[in-house]
Design an enzyme around this catalytic site. Structure first.
Site: not given
Ligand code: NAI
Length: 253
Positions: A139, A152
């Site tokens: 991130s 985080y």
């Molecule tokens: P999101 O919340 O839509 O997707 C995250 C997914 O990870 C969800 O489907 C969730 O069910 C799954 N998840 C959570 N804990 C889990 C576990 N223990 N085992 C398996 N799956 C699990 O959010 P997004 O944006 O798609 O996030 C993806 C990555 O991007 C994350 O690592 C997040 O930290 C990172 N990120 C997101 C940003 C944002 O603004 N959305 C910005 C910078 C980084």
């Protein structure tokens, strides 16, 4: 010819915003994809009507060793090899100063965002084909501090260290390892963060965050997916051990 023809990819957090956008793009480019997520319902919806032969899912908690072995075995049983690993699952925790941060939330954020990536590196990389590519979603919070986001920020800084070590340990096999650093993305995670910071006026938080971005808006999930595609493809074959920022100019300004 797709840019990922005949490649097999595992994407964790594959039912969420960035993960699913990446799965869709990889499928379009000819890959076979296993999406891994905690949320079975999201996984079922995500895979509905999307060419069952080339897209499968596995319900797993990335913070658990047994679940990690399960998704590795599922990919190998289903597709016979692993070329690409996108360690993308992550959670945001909550927004509070360190002095008020609940210890159990700190533990969970580190378990998913750091240990989950470590377990992935431990169990997936030895099974990967030579010439493979690993991407880890960090991130902008992996490169800069944000008040209130201690757990985080710590977890997203820590995966850069893991990435550097994994890149060194796997270079001889031609396996590349890189991190991706999105700024705020227009999906469920930012909606939850906005509500957590201001339950009454989440739209004000969005405006404040957008003001931190020189391009003046959040990214869309597919704009992050395109960086993952570049890093997964042959076009990035000389790039490893590096951080790749996709943030609309946020860190550069
Ligand atoms: P999101 O919340 O839509 O997707 C995250 C997914 O990870 C969800 O489907 C969730 O069910 C799954 N998840 C959570 N804990 C889990 C576990 N223990 N085992 C398996 N799956 C699990 O959010 P997004 O944006 O798609 O996030 C993806 C990555 O991007 C994350 O690592 C997040 O930290 C990172 N990120 C997101 C940003 C944002 O603004 N959305 C910005 C910078 C980084």
């Amino acid at each position: 010819m797709g840019r990922l023809n005949n490649k097999v990819a595992i994407i964790t957090g594959g039912a969420g915003g960035i993960g699913l956008a990446t799965a869709q793009l990889f499928l379009k480019e000819g890959a076979k994809v296993l999406i891994v997520d905690l949320d079975k319902e999201l996984l079922e919806n995500a895979s509905e009507g999307r060419g069952a032969k080339n897209l499968s899912y596995c319900v797993a908690d990335v913070s658990k060793s047994e679940d990690t072995k399960k998704y590795v075995d599922t990919a190998l049983e289903r597709y016979g090899k692993i070329d690409i690993f996108f360690a993308n699952a992550g959670i945001e925790g909550t927004s509070r100063p360190i002095s008020q941060y609940p210890e159990e939330i700190f533990d969970r954020v580190l378990a998913v965002n750091l240990k989950g990536v470590w377990l992935g590196c431990k169990h997936v990389l030895p099974k990967m084909k030579e010439g493979g590519s690993v991407m880890i979603t960090s991130s902008v919070a992996g490169l800069k501090g944000f008040a209130g986001l201690g757990a985080y920020v710590a977890s997203k800084h820590a995966v850069i260290g893991l990435m550097r070590v994994a890149a060194l340990e796997n270079a001889e096999r031609g396996i590349r390892v890189n991190t991706i650093h999105p700024g705020p993305v227009n999906n469920d995670m930012m909606r939850r963060i906005e509500k957590d910071i201001s339950p009454e006026k989440p739209e004000d938080v969005m405006k404040d965050c957008e003001q931190m971005v020189p391009l003046g808006r959040y990214a869309e999930s597919d704009e992050i997916a395109h960086m993952a595609l570049f890093l997964a493809s042959e076009e990035s074959r000389y790039i490893t051990g590096c951080t790749h920022v996709v943030d609309g100019g946020m860190l550069g300004s």
